[in-house]
Design a protein around this motif. Structure first.
Motif, PDB file in Angstrom:
ATOM      1  N   GLN A 118       0.812  -1.213   0.000  1.00 42.69           N
ATOM      2  CA  GLN A 118       0.000   0.000   0.000  1.00 42.69           C
ATOM      3  C   GLN A 118       0.855   1.277   0.000  1.00 42.69           C
ATOM      4  OE1 GLN A 118      -2.725  -1.700   3.243  1.00 42.69           O
ATOM      5  NE2 GLN A 118      -4.169  -0.542   2.000  1.00 42.69           N
ATOM      6  N   ASN A 119       2.151   1.100  -0.265  1.00 46.06           N
ATOM      7  CA  ASN A 119       3.056   2.245  -0.473  1.00 46.06           C
ATOM      8  C   ASN A 119       3.229   3.154   0.739  1.00 46.06           C
ATOM      9  OD1 ASN A 119       3.687   1.669  -3.226  1.00 46.06           O
ATOM     10  ND2 ASN A 119       1.690   2.471  -3.826  1.00 46.06           N
ATOM     11  N   LYS A 122       8.558   1.927   1.471  1.00 53.79           N
ATOM     12  CA  LYS A 122       9.141   1.359   0.256  1.00 53.79           C
ATOM     13  C   LYS A 122       9.836   0.039   0.541  1.00 53.79           C
ATOM     14  CE  LYS A 122      12.130   2.608  -3.642  1.00 53.79           C
ATOM     15  NZ  LYS A 122      13.011   3.673  -4.222  1.00 53.79           N
ATOM     16  N   GLN A 166      -2.503   8.156   2.293  1.00 51.67           N
ATOM     17  CA  GLN A 166      -1.269   7.604   1.733  1.00 51.67           C
ATOM     18  C   GLN A 166      -1.385   6.091   1.612  1.00 51.67           C
ATOM     19  OE1 GLN A 166       2.122   8.105   4.292  1.00 51.67           O
ATOM     20  NE2 GLN A 166       3.601   7.516   2.727  1.00 51.67           N
ATOM     21  N   LYS A 203      -1.289  -5.305  -7.972  1.00 52.97           N
ATOM     22  CA  LYS A 203       0.010  -5.491  -7.324  1.00 52.97           C
ATOM     23  C   LYS A 203      -0.007  -6.700  -6.394  1.00 52.97           C
ATOM     24  CE  LYS A 203       1.868  -2.009  -5.352  1.00 52.97           C
ATOM     25  NZ  LYS A 203       2.001  -0.796  -4.510  1.00 52.97           N
TER      26      LYS A 203
END
Length: 225
Positions: A118-119, A122, A166, A203
């Motif tokens: 989920q970014n 990293k 985010q 992803k």
């Protein structure tokens, strides 16, 4: 909907809101994901893993789209609730996809996966460090032993909203702020929630369908010289 106790932890510690959500998701939703996959396979003997995963993707993409259209709360608090529901729905989807590919959704390592997929982080290395901090903050004594005056609630909501946005995807972040514009919330909410969730699903399927999945395949971080 994220449980009330999770909201309390996230509001008390907004900087680590995604980590608190990931930890709670694995605890609360991991067993549900495993049970759902078991029921699906019992109902459709021999069903391929890819098909089970796609059923989960369609199910939770629909949930995400409907939550974007139906959320009625307005203003910044409403936007934060909306984005929190989306992040929680996406975490449910990731854990269901993991279970579809025989990756244990209850393993604590899934919280690391959630944060990287989920970014939020990293690298797995930084994700694990942040999760360790969040676990420490779950001790109520540590969480509330803060010096100085309590922060303004508007500041808490803004930080919490940004952190959760985010996690849910940057399209969703834009939608969160657009939600405060009358008339734009439903259209943007439906599109942004669905789009962000589909991106994450792609992803996640690519990650978990790999033969011999190993969580350490996720980037561990820059090499130390």
């Amino acid at each position: 909907m994220p449980p009330a106790g999770l909201w309390q932890r996230m509001k008390a510690d907004p900087e680590y809101a995604p980590e608190h959500l990931a930890l709670e998701a694995v605890r609360a939703l991991g067993p549900q994901a495993a049970a759902w996959v078991e029921r699906t396979r019992a109902r459709y003997p021999g069903i391929p893993n890819d098909t089970v995963a796609q059923i989960a993707v369609r199910r939770f993409t629909t949930f995400a789209r409907l939550s974007g259209a139906a959320a009625g709360a307005t203003g910044l608090p409403g936007a934060v609730i909306d984005i929190g529901v989306l992040a929680w729905t996406q975490a449910r989807m990731v854990l269901h996809i993991a279970a579809a590919y025989d990756v244990d959704p209850v393993d604590p390592e899934r919280a690391t996966d959630l944060l990287v997929l989920q970014n939020v982080h990293k690298y797995t290395q930084t994700a694990r460090t942040a999760l360790a901090v969040a676990r420490g903050h779950e001790d109520a004594g540590k969480l509330f032993q803060r010096k100085g005056p309590p922060p303004q609630m508007s500041q808490v909501f803004l930080q919490l909203g940004w952190k959760l946005a985010q996690m849910a995807g940057m399209r969703a972040a834009k939608k969160m702020f657009a939600k405060m514009v009358p008339g734009a919330a439903i259209i943007l909410g439906t599109w942004a929630n669905s789009s962000a969730t589909k991106d994450l699903a792609k992803k996640t399927v690519e990650r978990y369908r790999r033969a011999g999945y190993n969580p350490f395949e996720l980037p561990a971080g820059p090499q130390q010289s």
